[in-house]
Design an enzyme around this catalytic site. Structure first.
Site: not given
Ligand code: PLP
Length: 378
Positions: A198, A100, A173
């Site tokens: 998300k 990311y 992640d």
């Molecule tokens: C969006 C995202 C992040 C970061 O998260 P935020 O809530 O925007 O700070 C980290 N990892 C992945 C895979 C993401 O899609």
């Protein structure tokens, strides 16, 4: 209880004082203390903790079958807190070359200033990665699976083994897969991070993040840092995220089913050079995805178009798919990673191709989504 039930009932029961089925929202910065050295219910100041955050954390921990979860003001705040909790100057962090963009920026632009070495490695090739890890001896290995935007499948169990053999800890992640489809701690990971912005929130109305761990010493360190740094999830944000999570299991399963159908349909379209989706048997990680993911292959699809102009035209040409960064919500989104989510990788070895378009499949009727894409593809 099964996950769908836990999402609705863990740590959530009608308010004993009023019978309110939806728990009260405690919009307070501070709490009255009965004496100078006691609290009514463990709370004294909202930066340090509040009931809505505790409920959210219990539910998130439960969905990963984990001992501890911590909720933050964003996914990157969650990542930063985990990195601070574990790293010391001189340590090395290894991350997958397809990561990311915001994580890439944090690891390559912020942490090196504090004496941390960050190295991109191809973690998709497990045997080669194990040899590199044995040589680099990283304190942390940072993986995503499926990756972003190429939707590669990394072998989490094999990576955990290789990381531990090299003396490090594995972070996964799990934002794309969610705990509904994949449970990294059960596969051997030491910590899981989420952008709850998300799928967990799921309605494009709140930004947040979470870290999930089993180790009590790491949990204590995370709790200390959250209060010391001041990046915990706020009451209203915690409440919105908790509301989203109540429907997480149903949403992720339905969105994954739509994504599989759309990926199959788009594979037949002459204007699409390649449909990248782990649920297709043409995907190089399909067999691993079948073993590692349960109940679906996720709701993200990446399309490779003829060239950059065709990719931009698709990204700017849809009506139901909104052109926006982010993903995982009820409304379908489309984005162009080269100038949007992954702009930070431009000019580096991790630069993403300029002919990719990433789709986040929402909860609309998939037939309408296909019609929208078909029209935009021309
Ligand atoms: C969006 C995202 C992040 C970061 O998260 P935020 O809530 O925007 O700070 C980290 N990892 C992945 C895979 C993401 O899609």
């Amino acid at each position: 209880m099964k996950p769908a039930t836990r999402a609705i009932h863990v740590a959530q029961s009608p308010d004993p004082a009023t019978g309110a089925v939806a728990p009260p929202l405690y919009l307070t910065s501070t709490f009255r203390l009965p004496t100078v050295d006691s609290t009514v219910a463990g709370y004294d100041y909202t930066r340090s903790g509040h009931p809505g955050r505790d409920t959210l954390q219990e539910v998130v921990a439960s969905l990963d079958d984990a001992a501890h979860a911590f909720a933050f003001s964003s996914g990157l705040a969650a990542e930063d807190t985990l990195l601070r909790a574990v790293l010391r100057p001189g340590d090395t962090v290894v991350f997958h070359r397809d990561t990311y963009g915001g994580t890439f920026r944090l690891l390559t632009r912020v942490y090196p200033e504090w004496g941390v070495n960050t190295v991109a490695v191809d973690l998709a090739d497990t045997a080669a990665a194990a040899a590199q890890l044995a040589r680099l001896r990283p304190r942390l290995v940072w993986a995503e699976s499926p990756t972003n935007p190429l939707l590669e499948i990394l072998d989490v169990a094999a990576l955990a083994e290789a990381t531990h053999a090299a003396g490090g800890a594995l972070v996964v992640d799990n934002t794309f897969a969610t705990p509904v489809l994949q449970q990294p701690l059960a596969l051997g990971a030491d910590a899981v991070v989420y952008s709850t912005t998300k799928y967990m929130g799921g309605h494009s109305d709140v930004v947040g993040g979470a870290v999930v761990v089993n180790d009590p010493a790491l949990a204590e360190r995370l709790a200390f840092l959250t209060n010391a740094v001041g990046n915990a999830a706020a009451p209203f944000d915690s409440r919105l995220t908790l509301r989203g999570i109540k429907t997480l299991v149903t949403r992720v399963r339905a969105q994954s089913a739509s994504a599989l159908w759309l990926a199959e349909q788009l594979s037949a379209h002459p204007a699409v050079t390649e449909v990248i989706y782990p649920g297709l048997d043409t995907h190089p990680g399909h067999a691993l995805a079948q073993a590692q993911l349960h109940g679906g292959f996720g709701a993200m699809i990446t399309l490779r178009l003829r060239d950059a102009a065709a990719a931009r035209a698709l990204a700017e040409g849809t009506e139901l798919f909104t052109l926006a960064v982010s993903l995982g919500a009820v409304e379908s989104l489309i984005e162009y990673p080269y100038t949007m989510t992954h702009a930070a990788t431009q000019g580096t070895a991790q630069q993403v191709a300029d002919n990719l378009v990433r789709l986040s499949i929402g909860l609309e009727d998939p037939a309408d989504l296909l019609e929208d894409l078909t029209r935009a593809l021309g």
